[in-house]
Design a protein around this motif. Structure first.
Motif, PDB file in Angstrom:
ATOM      1  N   THR B 167     -18.408   7.442   3.594  1.00 18.17           N
ATOM      2  CA  THR B 167     -18.670   6.101   3.067  1.00 18.17           C
ATOM      3  C   THR B 167     -17.559   5.678   2.119  1.00 18.17           C
ATOM      4  N   GLY B 168     -17.199   6.597   1.234  1.00 18.48           N
ATOM      5  CA  GLY B 168     -16.120   6.305   0.291  1.00 18.48           C
ATOM      6  C   GLY B 168     -14.803   6.041   1.006  1.00 18.48           C
ATOM      7  N   ALA B 169     -14.545   6.820   2.044  1.00 19.85           N
ATOM      8  CA  ALA B 169     -13.282   6.668   2.771  1.00 19.85           C
ATOM      9  C   ALA B 169     -13.194   5.304   3.441  1.00 19.85           C
ATOM     10  N   VAL B 170     -14.279   4.902   4.087  1.00 17.92           N
ATOM     11  CA  VAL B 170     -14.271   3.611   4.770  1.00 17.92           C
ATOM     12  C   VAL B 170     -14.143   2.475   3.752  1.00 17.92           C
ATOM     13  N   ALA B 171     -14.862   2.583   2.641  1.00 17.60           N
ATOM     14  CA  ALA B 171     -14.767   1.563   1.596  1.00 17.60           C
ATOM     15  C   ALA B 171     -13.333   1.457   1.088  1.00 17.60           C
ATOM     16  N   HIS B 172     -12.729   2.605   0.848  1.00 10.64           N
ATOM     17  CA  HIS B 172     -11.352   2.657   0.372  1.00 10.64           C
ATOM     18  C   HIS B 172     -10.405   1.960   1.348  1.00 10.64           C
ATOM     19  N   LEU B 173     -10.559   2.277   2.624  1.00  8.72           N
ATOM     20  CA  LEU B 173      -9.685   1.683   3.641  1.00  8.72           C
ATOM     21  C   LEU B 173      -9.941   0.188   3.787  1.00  8.72           C
ATOM     22  N   GLY B 175     -10.937  -1.726   1.506  1.00  7.03           N
ATOM     23  CA  GLY B 175     -10.326  -2.321   0.326  1.00  7.03           C
ATOM     24  C   GLY B 175      -8.826  -2.517   0.493  1.00  7.03           C
ATOM     25  N   LEU B 176      -8.216  -1.692   1.309  1.00 10.38           N
ATOM     26  CA  LEU B 176      -6.774  -1.793   1.540  1.00 10.38           C
ATOM     27  C   LEU B 176      -6.461  -2.765   2.673  1.00 10.38           C
ATOM     28  N   GLY B 177      -7.507  -3.391   3.192  1.00 11.00           N
ATOM     29  CA  GLY B 177      -7.288  -4.406   4.209  1.00 11.00           C
ATOM     30  C   GLY B 177      -7.397  -3.905   5.645  1.00 11.00           C
ATOM     31  N   HIS B 178      -7.805  -2.670   5.815  1.00  9.96           N
ATOM     32  CA  HIS B 178      -7.927  -2.164   7.189  1.00  9.96           C
ATOM     33  C   HIS B 178      -9.203  -2.700   7.838  1.00  9.96           C
ATOM     34  N   ARG B 179      -9.044  -3.154   9.082  1.00  4.84           N
ATOM     35  CA  ARG B 179     -10.227  -3.651   9.805  1.00  4.84           C
ATOM     36  C   ARG B 179     -10.489  -2.828  11.059  1.00  4.84           C
ATOM     37  N   ARG B 180      -9.477  -2.157  11.535  1.00  8.16           N
ATOM     38  CA  ARG B 180      -9.641  -1.287  12.710  1.00  8.16           C
ATOM     39  C   ARG B 180      -9.360   0.159  12.287  1.00  8.16           C
ATOM     40  N   ILE B 181     -10.425   0.912  12.098  1.00  7.19           N
ATOM     41  CA  ILE B 181     -10.288   2.305  11.663  1.00  7.19           C
ATOM     42  C   ILE B 181     -10.696   3.220  12.809  1.00  7.19           C
ATOM     43  N   ARG B 326      -5.003  10.165  -2.321  1.00  6.60           N
ATOM     44  CA  ARG B 326      -3.641  10.591  -2.643  1.00  6.60           C
ATOM     45  C   ARG B 326      -2.653   9.630  -1.990  1.00  6.60           C
ATOM     46  N   GLU B 327      -1.738  10.110  -1.198  1.00 10.86           N
ATOM     47  CA  GLU B 327      -0.664   9.208  -0.786  1.00 10.86           C
ATOM     48  C   GLU B 327      -0.688   8.780   0.678  1.00 10.86           C
ATOM     49  N   SER B 328      -1.632   9.276   1.459  1.00 12.24           N
ATOM     50  CA  SER B 328      -1.550   9.012   2.902  1.00 12.24           C
ATOM     51  C   SER B 328      -2.297   7.753   3.328  1.00 12.24           C
ATOM     52  N   THR B 329      -2.816   7.036   2.336  1.00 12.13           N
ATOM     53  CA  THR B 329      -3.485   5.784   2.668  1.00 12.13           C
ATOM     54  C   THR B 329      -2.815   4.638   1.919  1.00 12.13           C
ATOM     55  N   GLY B 330      -2.572   3.579   2.646  1.00 12.12           N
ATOM     56  CA  GLY B 330      -1.911   2.432   2.042  1.00 12.12           C
ATOM     57  C   GLY B 330      -2.430   1.149   2.665  1.00 12.12           C
ATOM     58  N   PRO B 331      -1.850   0.028   2.266  1.00 11.13           N
ATOM     59  CA  PRO B 331      -2.289  -1.272   2.793  1.00 11.13           C
ATOM     60  C   PRO B 331      -2.164  -1.303   4.312  1.00 11.13           C
ATOM     61  N   ALA B 332      -3.070  -1.999   4.945  1.00 12.24           N
ATOM     62  CA  ALA B 332      -3.015  -2.130   6.399  1.00 12.24           C
ATOM     63  C   ALA B 332      -1.726  -2.825   6.789  1.00 12.24           C
ATOM     64  N   LEU B 333      -1.117  -2.348   7.825  1.00 12.33           N
ATOM     65  CA  LEU B 333       0.147  -2.918   8.287  1.00 12.33           C
ATOM     66  C   LEU B 333      -0.047  -4.385   8.650  1.00 12.33           C
ATOM     67  N   GLY B 334       0.846  -5.207   8.163  1.00 15.30           N
ATOM     68  CA  GLY B 334       0.782  -6.612   8.531  1.00 15.30           C
ATOM     69  C   GLY B 334      -0.120  -7.440   7.636  1.00 15.30           C
ATOM     70  N   THR B 335      -0.746  -6.797   6.661  1.00 20.26           N
ATOM     71  CA  THR B 335      -1.642  -7.541   5.781  1.00 20.26           C
ATOM     72  C   THR B 335      -1.079  -7.659   4.383  1.00 20.26           C
ATOM     73  N   GLY B 336       0.145  -7.128   4.183  1.00 22.16           N
ATOM     74  CA  GLY B 336       0.678  -7.116   2.826  1.00 22.16           C
ATOM     75  C   GLY B 336      -0.164  -6.188   1.996  1.00 22.16           C
ATOM     76  N   SER B 337      -0.075  -6.313   0.699  1.00 18.25           N
ATOM     77  CA  SER B 337      -0.832  -5.387  -0.132  1.00 18.25           C
ATOM     78  C   SER B 337      -2.092  -6.023  -0.684  1.00 18.25           C
ATOM     79  N   VAL B 338      -2.379  -7.242  -0.197  1.00 19.77           N
ATOM     80  CA  VAL B 338      -3.555  -7.939  -0.711  1.00 19.77           C
ATOM     81  C   VAL B 338      -4.815  -7.387  -0.052  1.00 19.77           C
ATOM     82  N   PRO B 339      -5.747  -6.942  -0.835  1.00 23.21           N
ATOM     83  CA  PRO B 339      -6.983  -6.434  -0.245  1.00 23.21           C
ATOM     84  C   PRO B 339      -7.778  -7.565   0.392  1.00 23.21           C
ATOM     85  N   HIS B 340      -8.601  -7.208   1.345  1.00 20.11           N
ATOM     86  CA  HIS B 340      -9.476  -8.164   2.002  1.00 20.11           C
ATOM     87  C   HIS B 340      -8.782  -9.460   2.401  1.00 20.11           C
ATOM     88  N   PRO B 341      -7.752  -9.389   3.177  1.00 22.42           N
ATOM     89  CA  PRO B 341      -7.052 -10.608   3.577  1.00 22.42           C
ATOM     90  C   PRO B 341      -7.924 -11.384   4.548  1.00 22.42           C
TER      91      PRO B 341
END
Lengths: 345, 345
Positions: B167-173, B175-181, B326-341
């Motif tokens: 649950t935490g992992a999905v929320a985290h992702l 938040g980073l703008g990922h929609r396809r996990i 840690r470091e292996s998760t970042g903003p979704a590609l193509g969404t910039g760094s803005v969460p919830h685009p």
DNA sequence: CTGAAAGCGCTTACAG
DNA sequence: CTGAAAGCGCTTACAG
């Protein structure tokens, strides 16, 4: 709750316990009739022979002990996995024990295995052959050494050549222009620790590299000792340009420190790991390592102990080890990419 | 070659076997005199009690079985190491067996442990509770589940919460703008495999992310299945921007494929691993993972089986699991760094 | 082919 | 406190 015994089966089948025993253990002197009745009865009752009683009577068990130094070390985990699977195929159960790189704990488990009357023991030994190990040997319990040996103790073994890999590694680094190579050596209570250190010293001499005692650190085959050694090496007034570690766990310790200090593996400092653990291939940069074959070692150790148990001659085997060059080794810093430069860094 | 028995010790000490037995097992009804003579004699002769005979007579052993899914999986290696060390402190020997993620092999070892008349069995179970496991239970042999459970089978267990981490992992992702996990799920024959998948689906729904069946791949908790799943996910016409794997080995498989394809972890694709295996911290970039505590699990499982053996009430425990960013998760590609685009990639 | 009996090495009521 | 005896659950010569 009482477990069903062979007498229950015999009664159910209308035969004696002796006949039931013969049928169940495949003795030829049984009638067709008895065979079907006993087999059926055993199945109906869910009979499960008591291994204790059986081995007490037969005075030997179908179980071997596998005493390894550290189950969390992936190298030994591979040995354990393969030895066990291989033994299983011959109907031999494996009692896996963990000495935790401690001679005392090794003795404790040796005692335990002796009490369990295992048919034989495969051990990655430690120490000088005193203590329980001597007792085991004088009792005549079949023993096979795996990975390590003990000087002056003559038992069949499957080991790998601790020389060629190190020799290759030093030659490779020398060829890249390294003159100061640090070694995180293994504990000198183990044959592998001693042989790898010896091979290293010899190779250093052969190539005329810096023979500085500060460049050699004794570790204990565990992660933290690798980290400690790396810190000490890097804090030297004249630090090495390459580091070689004598097992995978200490290699991990070294890599951990390099990451903490922001030192780039392969470019800032060359690293050669030991044991071709899968994780080393998933690293970036992929690690140059001394590789040998734990899977094969485990299987061969089982073959060897079976030879001893069955009275066949058991011949020790030495497997190859070799350098696998990947991305964590590069030209010595300050020497350009020209091998064997005239100047020192 | 014949082992020395308690009769030898008794003869040497000039007492009966009964007295020797009493002294050696610490029975109070012994004289000072007998005690010293027997102890001395046992020492001189190197007496080693036959564990088989003892347990045959006492009809219980001081050995437990520890049946794990895969000894090469570092998560289980940690459980094994800690369970064993912890059991040892209570004078309990551990027979470690390897089911190799196979229900058949699990049954085989269960039979074996039953034949060995172990006092109890700690198992990371598989399957539906049929086969040998049912037999073990009906025989009344104490069983404790570790890491996994079986629906409808009521035995004490130590597991970790398979929900909160995912649950935490999905929320985290999210938040980073990922929609396809993408999810590399575990085998549905295991409770952990099922619960993690279930938690994932629920979290996806809650966050309103893409609920595309192609994004979920069933693996088998082994490296190669992780690699296979990663390839399939990446070959999708509309590939995920983040991938989550349900155990460490499959995570390794995913990372292997990413390296082969030259995909940069953290920037090109976010990755969340499972199990906080040491190697994940040595990775670059350091891996974001769902962490739980195998060491504690192993020790608690031993406590639990001791409770059962000693007739104390045994209460199941569920340990926490949590996301370690840690470091292996970042903003979704193509969404910039803005969460919830607002837009989709 | 089958059964009665002995024995593997311990432990533990049972008497004393 | 101590010893003789029985028994744990098997297997295996020994007769038949």
């Amino acid at each position: 709750m009482r477990a069903v015994t062979i007498h229950d089966v015999a009664a159910e089948a209308g035969v004696s316990a002796a006949t039931a025993s013969r049928v169940l253990s495949g003795h030829p002197a049984t009638s067709e009739e008895s065979r079907t009745r006993v087999t059926e009865a055993a199945r109906r009752l869910g009979f499960r022979p008591n291994a204790q009683a059986r081995s007490l009577r037969k005075s030997h068990t179908n179980t071997i002990g596998l005493l390894l130094s550290d189950v969390r070390n992936p190298f030994f985990a591979d040995i354990a996995h393969n030895a066990e699977q291989h033994a299983l195929e011959s109907g031999i159960a494996t009692l896996l024990c963990n000495a935790n790189e401690s001679t005392e704990q090794q003795d404790l488990y040796l005692d335990l295995l002796l009490s369990q009357r295992v048919a034989g023991i495969i051990v990655a030994p430690q120490g000088d052959g005193a203590g329980s190990l001597r007792e085991v040997l004088t009792l005549g319990v079949p023993v096979v050494f795996v990975d390590r040996t003990i000087d002056g103790v003559d038992v069949p073994s499957v080991t790998s050549d601790n020389r060629s890999g190190i020799t290759g590694a030093v030659a490779h680094l020398a060829g890249l222009g390294h003159r100061r190579i640090g070694l995180v050596a293994g504990p000198q209570e183990t044959s592998t620790g001693r042989e790898r250190l010896e091979a290293f010293r010899q190779a250093i001499a052969e190539h005329g590299l810096d023979d500085d005692p500060d460049l050699v650190h004794l570790g204990d085959f565990q992660v933290t000792s690798g980290a400690r050694a790396a810190n000490q090496l890097l804090d030297l007034p004249h630090p090495p340009t390459a580091v070689l570690a004598a097992d995978s766990l200490m290699t991990f310790g070294v890599l951990e420190v390099l990451r903490e200090r922001g030192i780039r593996v392969g470019s800032d400092l060359s690293v050669v790991g030991y044991d071709d653990v899968a994780a080393f291939r998933w690293f970036s940069p992929q690690l140059t390592v001394v590789a040998h074959d734990p899977a094969r070692m485990g299987a061969l150790a089982v073959d060897l102990i079976r030879d001893v148990l069955d009275g066949r001659p058991a011949r020790s085997v030495v497997l190859e080890s070799s350098l696998v060059v990947r991305e964590s080794t590069g030209p010595a810093l300050g020497t350009g990419s020209v091998p064997h430069p005239a100047g020192r860094q």
